[in-house]
Design a protein around this motif. Sequence first.
Motif, PDB file in Angstrom:
ATOM      1  N   GLY A   8       8.436   4.765   9.361  1.00  0.00           N
ATOM      2  CA  GLY A   8       7.701   3.722   8.631  1.00  0.00           C
ATOM      3  C   GLY A   8       8.436   3.245   7.392  1.00  0.00           C
ATOM      4  O   GLY A   8       9.412   3.855   6.939  1.00  0.00           O
ATOM      5  N   GLY A   9       7.908   2.160   6.832  1.00  0.00           N
ATOM      6  CA  GLY A   9       8.564   1.477   5.724  1.00  0.00           C
ATOM      7  C   GLY A   9       8.743   2.330   4.478  1.00  0.00           C
ATOM      8  O   GLY A   9       9.701   2.136   3.718  1.00  0.00           O
ATOM      9  N   ARG A  15       5.609   1.966  -2.356  1.00  0.00           N
ATOM     10  CA  ARG A  15       4.813   0.850  -2.875  1.00  0.00           C
ATOM     11  C   ARG A  15       5.243   0.466  -4.285  1.00  0.00           C
ATOM     12  O   ARG A  15       5.398   1.337  -5.144  1.00  0.00           O
ATOM     13  CB  ARG A  15       3.328   1.247  -2.893  1.00  0.00           C
ATOM     14  CG  ARG A  15       2.644   0.932  -1.604  1.00  0.00           C
ATOM     15  CD  ARG A  15       1.238   1.466  -1.525  1.00  0.00           C
ATOM     16  NE  ARG A  15       1.011   2.131  -0.242  1.00  0.00           N
ATOM     17  CZ  ARG A  15       0.911   1.500   0.920  1.00  0.00           C
ATOM     18  NH1 ARG A  15       1.007   0.199   0.971  1.00  0.00           N
ATOM     19  NH2 ARG A  15       0.713   2.173   2.037  1.00  0.00           N
ATOM     20  N   LYS A 206       7.650  -2.602  15.311  1.00  0.00           N
ATOM     21  CA  LYS A 206       8.540  -1.484  15.660  1.00  0.00           C
ATOM     22  C   LYS A 206       7.811  -0.361  16.391  1.00  0.00           C
ATOM     23  O   LYS A 206       8.399   0.337  17.216  1.00  0.00           O
ATOM     24  CB  LYS A 206       9.229  -0.910  14.424  1.00  0.00           C
ATOM     25  CG  LYS A 206       8.255  -0.349  13.405  1.00  0.00           C
ATOM     26  CD  LYS A 206       8.703   0.916  12.790  1.00  0.00           C
ATOM     27  CE  LYS A 206       7.654   1.566  11.940  1.00  0.00           C
ATOM     28  NZ  LYS A 206       6.550   0.824  11.347  1.00  0.00           N
ATOM     29  N   THR A 226       4.722   7.923   8.823  1.00  0.00           N
ATOM     30  CA  THR A 226       4.340   6.953   7.807  1.00  0.00           C
ATOM     31  C   THR A 226       3.978   7.685   6.518  1.00  0.00           C
ATOM     32  O   THR A 226       4.483   8.783   6.253  1.00  0.00           O
ATOM     33  CB  THR A 226       3.219   6.038   8.374  1.00  0.00           C
ATOM     34  OG1 THR A 226       2.866   5.085   7.398  1.00  0.00           O
ATOM     35  CG2 THR A 226       1.991   6.813   8.825  1.00  0.00           C
ATOM     36  N   ASP A 227       3.061   7.119   5.708  1.00  0.00           N
ATOM     37  CA  ASP A 227       2.764   7.731   4.411  1.00  0.00           C
ATOM     38  C   ASP A 227       1.349   8.301   4.331  1.00  0.00           C
ATOM     39  O   ASP A 227       0.896   8.645   3.248  1.00  0.00           O
ATOM     40  CB  ASP A 227       2.985   6.715   3.273  1.00  0.00           C
ATOM     41  CG  ASP A 227       2.108   5.484   3.415  1.00  0.00           C
ATOM     42  OD1 ASP A 227       1.443   5.334   4.462  1.00  0.00           O
ATOM     43  OD2 ASP A 227       2.085   4.664   2.480  1.00  0.00           O
ATOM     44  N   ARG A 230      -2.901  11.576   8.304  1.00  0.00           N
ATOM     45  CA  ARG A 230      -3.565  11.425   9.604  1.00  0.00           C
ATOM     46  C   ARG A 230      -4.230  10.057   9.703  1.00  0.00           C
ATOM     47  O   ARG A 230      -4.529   9.433   8.681  1.00  0.00           O
ATOM     48  CB  ARG A 230      -4.661  12.477   9.786  1.00  0.00           C
ATOM     49  CG  ARG A 230      -4.115  13.868  10.049  1.00  0.00           C
ATOM     50  CD  ARG A 230      -5.208  14.860  10.408  1.00  0.00           C
ATOM     51  NE  ARG A 230      -4.616  16.020  11.027  1.00  0.00           N
ATOM     52  CZ  ARG A 230      -4.728  17.269  10.601  1.00  0.00           C
ATOM     53  NH1 ARG A 230      -5.442  17.525   9.511  1.00  0.00           N
ATOM     54  NH2 ARG A 230      -4.153  18.258  11.236  1.00  0.00           N
ATOM     55  N   ALA A 232      -7.496   7.984  10.025  1.00  0.00           N
ATOM     56  CA  ALA A 232      -8.844   8.363   9.573  1.00  0.00           C
ATOM     57  C   ALA A 232      -9.887   7.392  10.110  1.00  0.00           C
ATOM     58  O   ALA A 232      -9.603   6.203  10.302  1.00  0.00           O
ATOM     59  CB  ALA A 232      -8.885   8.364   8.050  1.00  0.00           C
ATOM     60  N   PHE A 235     -11.663   4.628   7.068  1.00  0.00           N
ATOM     61  CA  PHE A 235     -10.562   4.769   6.100  1.00  0.00           C
ATOM     62  C   PHE A 235     -10.886   4.061   4.775  1.00  0.00           C
ATOM     63  O   PHE A 235     -11.379   2.936   4.769  1.00  0.00           O
ATOM     64  CB  PHE A 235      -9.287   4.190   6.697  1.00  0.00           C
ATOM     65  CG  PHE A 235      -8.096   4.250   5.790  1.00  0.00           C
ATOM     66  CD1 PHE A 235      -7.482   5.467   5.522  1.00  0.00           C
ATOM     67  CD2 PHE A 235      -7.616   3.102   5.183  1.00  0.00           C
ATOM     68  CE1 PHE A 235      -6.385   5.531   4.679  1.00  0.00           C
ATOM     69  CE2 PHE A 235      -6.517   3.161   4.333  1.00  0.00           C
ATOM     70  CZ  PHE A 235      -5.905   4.383   4.089  1.00  0.00           C
ATOM     71  N   PHE A 256      -9.179  -0.448  14.079  1.00  0.00           N
ATOM     72  CA  PHE A 256      -8.187  -0.166  13.041  1.00  0.00           C
ATOM     73  C   PHE A 256      -7.550  -1.477  12.591  1.00  0.00           C
ATOM     74  O   PHE A 256      -7.381  -2.388  13.405  1.00  0.00           O
ATOM     75  CB  PHE A 256      -7.135   0.806  13.582  1.00  0.00           C
ATOM     76  CG  PHE A 256      -7.728   2.130  13.980  1.00  0.00           C
ATOM     77  CD1 PHE A 256      -7.962   3.116  13.033  1.00  0.00           C
ATOM     78  CD2 PHE A 256      -8.093   2.374  15.292  1.00  0.00           C
ATOM     79  CE1 PHE A 256      -8.537   4.321  13.385  1.00  0.00           C
ATOM     80  CE2 PHE A 256      -8.673   3.584  15.663  1.00  0.00           C
ATOM     81  CZ  PHE A 256      -8.898   4.567  14.705  1.00  0.00           C
ATOM     82  N   PRO A 257      -7.151  -1.586  11.309  1.00  0.00           N
ATOM     83  CA  PRO A 257      -6.665  -2.878  10.796  1.00  0.00           C
ATOM     84  C   PRO A 257      -5.379  -3.355  11.477  1.00  0.00           C
ATOM     85  O   PRO A 257      -4.448  -2.569  11.703  1.00  0.00           O
ATOM     86  CB  PRO A 257      -6.422  -2.605   9.310  1.00  0.00           C
ATOM     87  CG  PRO A 257      -6.822  -1.218   9.039  1.00  0.00           C
ATOM     88  CD  PRO A 257      -7.202  -0.530  10.292  1.00  0.00           C
ATOM     89  N   SER A 260      -1.695  -2.795   9.851  1.00  0.00           N
ATOM     90  CA  SER A 260      -1.179  -1.474   9.474  1.00  0.00           C
ATOM     91  C   SER A 260      -1.423  -0.439  10.565  1.00  0.00           C
ATOM     92  O   SER A 260      -0.560  -0.210  11.415  1.00  0.00           O
ATOM     93  CB  SER A 260      -1.807  -1.038   8.149  1.00  0.00           C
ATOM     94  OG  SER A 260      -3.221  -1.095   8.223  1.00  0.00           O
ATOM     95  N   MET A 261      -2.614   0.202  10.562  1.00  0.00           N
ATOM     96  CA  MET A 261      -2.843   1.290  11.507  1.00  0.00           C
ATOM     97  C   MET A 261      -3.093   0.790  12.934  1.00  0.00           C
ATOM     98  O   MET A 261      -2.870   1.517  13.905  1.00  0.00           O
ATOM     99  CB  MET A 261      -4.013   2.150  11.004  1.00  0.00           C
ATOM    100  CG  MET A 261      -4.097   3.526  11.601  1.00  0.00           C
ATOM    101  SD  MET A 261      -2.526   4.401  11.749  1.00  0.00           S
ATOM    102  CE  MET A 261      -2.236   4.950  10.077  1.00  0.00           C
ATOM    103  N   LYS A 264      -0.090   0.975  15.313  1.00  0.00           N
ATOM    104  CA  LYS A 264       0.306   2.366  15.552  1.00  0.00           C
ATOM    105  C   LYS A 264      -0.631   3.008  16.583  1.00  0.00           C
ATOM    106  O   LYS A 264      -0.188   3.694  17.501  1.00  0.00           O
ATOM    107  CB  LYS A 264       0.248   3.187  14.257  1.00  0.00           C
ATOM    108  CG  LYS A 264       1.344   2.840  13.286  1.00  0.00           C
ATOM    109  CD  LYS A 264       1.339   3.799  12.098  1.00  0.00           C
ATOM    110  CE  LYS A 264       2.015   3.155  10.915  1.00  0.00           C
ATOM    111  NZ  LYS A 264       3.347   2.610  11.179  1.00  0.00           N
TER     112      LYS A 264
END
Length: 311
Positions: A8-9, A15, A206, A226-227, A230, A232, A235, A256-257, A260-261, A264
């Motif tokens: 991940g980034g 940030r 990716k 990632t950062d 887990r 969630a 979230f 999930f958004p 972002s998640m 994945k």
Amino acid sequence: MRVLVALGGNALLRRGERPDADTQQENLRLSVTSLAKLAERHELIITHGNGPQVGVLALESTQDPNLTRPYPLDTIVAETQGMIGYWMLQALQNALPGRQVAALVTQTLVSAVDPAFEDPTKFVGEVYDQDEAEKLAREYGWTVKQDGRHWRRVVPSPAPQRVVETRLIRRLIRDDILTICAGGGGVPVIRNDKGQLQGVEAVIDKDLTGSVLAEALEADVFMMLTDVPRVARHFGTPRQEEIAHTTPYQLRAEEFPAGSMGPKVEAACRFVETTGDMAAIGRLDEAGQILEGEAGTIVTPNATWPLASTL
Ligand SMILES: Nc1ncnc2c1ncn2[C@@H]1O[C@H](COP(=O)(O)OP(=O)(O)O)[C@@H](O)[C@H]1O
Ligand SMILES: NC(=O)OP(=O)(O)O
């Protein structure tokens, strides 16, 4: 075990950090420590993100007075593969003296008629406030969208179908070469009406490319680092509840958004549904424990499925 890792980034940029080369190289030097440990015990294939870096290079090209037109996104994705690939190559070579490491420029096939070309969703580059983002959109013809509290440029992100260089990657793995490939989801290409490969303006996710490649390479585990420790439920709310072990069936019942998640979780579900093998999402510095099933969100075909590490 054969393990495909999608990095991940935050391995490159935390940030709020400026995207200077030395900052990213220093972050990577620290980030590869946990990958280097895995590479000593497993067949590792590494891919990585490029969203912030694509934005930097695209803006630079857009503002270059010597160019008739800005470099297209496929060319810029290739630039980021070279740049980030070089940083990772060097960090891994320094962490694993004597080990052969390769960083490849690779292409990913997409459909020329993917509806994603009409609906840009992939966030790239820096974050702006709304006024600034709308000004840049008018000036450069960008599409911009809200990303949490900020605004960012969005570009088309078609679904990956196949990594064009899959056979080459397989040969490198057979020769025990630690391979970095499909960075930034791969350079997006279509086959044109003459059957030839041709770049298209897009940035592929990716994690979705990672899932396609992990399947094609018959990886035992597909791991997205990632950062967050887990995935969630609920979230960012007081009801937040981390998921330690789950199945595609259970994950698909949740939302999930998208930025972002979401990708994945989708990538994990696709890999597990298609192969029956294990996917995982978790923190980069817990990569070793994730493989042992002691950290991260582990996704397997069913709740009683044995972990890859115990097979
Ligand atoms: N349900 C969720 N569980 C965990 N993290 C989530 C969830 N929804 C959104 N996120 C966010 O997703 C981020 C990881 O996605 P992203 O930043 O795109 O990853 P990367 O750039 O590392 O590939 C986390 O930092 C977290 O803020
Ligand atoms: N191409 C890609 O998915 O990059 P990020 O993970 O940095 O957004």
